[in-house]
Design a protein around this motif. Sequence first.
Motif, PDB file in Angstrom:
ATOM      1  N   ALA A  61       0.843  -1.202   0.000  1.00  0.00           N
ATOM      2  CA  ALA A  61       0.000   0.000   0.000  1.00  0.00           C
ATOM      3  C   ALA A  61       0.872   1.244   0.000  1.00  0.00           C
ATOM      4  CB  ALA A  61      -0.920  -0.009   1.221  1.00  0.00           C
ATOM      5  N   GLY A  94      -5.471  -0.014  -0.527  1.00  0.00           N
ATOM      6  CA  GLY A  94      -6.230   0.851  -1.412  1.00  0.00           C
ATOM      7  C   GLY A  94      -7.551   0.234  -1.812  1.00  0.00           C
ATOM      8  N   GLY A 114      -4.186   3.537   0.323  1.00  0.00           N
ATOM      9  CA  GLY A 114      -3.799   3.618  -1.081  1.00  0.00           C
ATOM     10  C   GLY A 114      -3.554   5.044  -1.520  1.00  0.00           C
TER      11      GLY A 114
END
Length: 316
Positions: A11, A63, A101
């Motif tokens: 991420a 995300g 994200g």
Amino acid sequence: MRALLVVNPRATATTERSRDVLVRALESAADLTVRYTERRGHATSLARAAAESGVDVVVTLGGDGTVNEAVNGLMTAPGALAGLAGPSAYRLPALAVVPGGSTNVFARALGLPRGWVDGTSVILDGLRDGRHRVIGLGRADDRYFTFTGGLGLDAAVIRRVEQARLRGRTSTPGLYVRSMAGQLLSGFDRSDPPMTMEIPGEAGETGLGTVIVQNTAPWTYAGDRPVDPNPDASFDLGLDVFALRDLRISATTRTVTQLAWRSGDPHGKQVVRLHDLAEFTVVSSRPQPFQLDGDYLGERQKVHFVSVPSALRVIC
């Protein structure tokens, strides 16, 4: 309360230290298990197994792609498929989303803070107070989505962005703008729009060059700015559609400008906007790029979209 934290270690907006802080915070509110994703699709199997084991809440750190996978794991768990009376939201673990994200459309559409620290605080309060929201989802054939799906131009742009990220580029609004410009200049389906929307009981729409489906508003964000072709789209209603018939550069540029400067009011002969649909099918005369929740999923010639009401409980 038993909880599973599904962490995407790749991420973009988190570090190992921030993940450790998050784990300690969640351990103060729940009996926590932590699992790290190892490959694409892994979050789906982790969330499904958690639902089967009776976990109360699944928390994601990642995300929109990680969220989508976890949602699909929950929605394909035996509790969701049991055929019992009542919506699946009350037969499944709740979902909590910690934004990690680059864009985090789903979390922001729920009203969660953009940063993971403030987002974690909201989730902790929700867990302790028993606070949640029931939302509807979209389904495209056999796969669920939380905020958007698309066939045509937008999916082709996402494909270009993913290819650029594999080459080491960072996901930014500028990368999306350049990818869209490159896709338009490539001559993508401008002369012969190939898609048709078939709507039960209605005439449908023909000659479409791109089809964007929204399960909520906004459709996406350009940095801090929401991009919102259908501002009435809602987790509490059916699906909204924004489609374009004309993909010539001049017409498409005009529509993109309307979205950028007059969000929620794209108009013109080439624009199709439909609100609160229960189901419809998009059929194409040739394969089209296809995306769900911002992940490119290959090419399709036919996709059946369905609104799934009261599908999931979300801590927010």
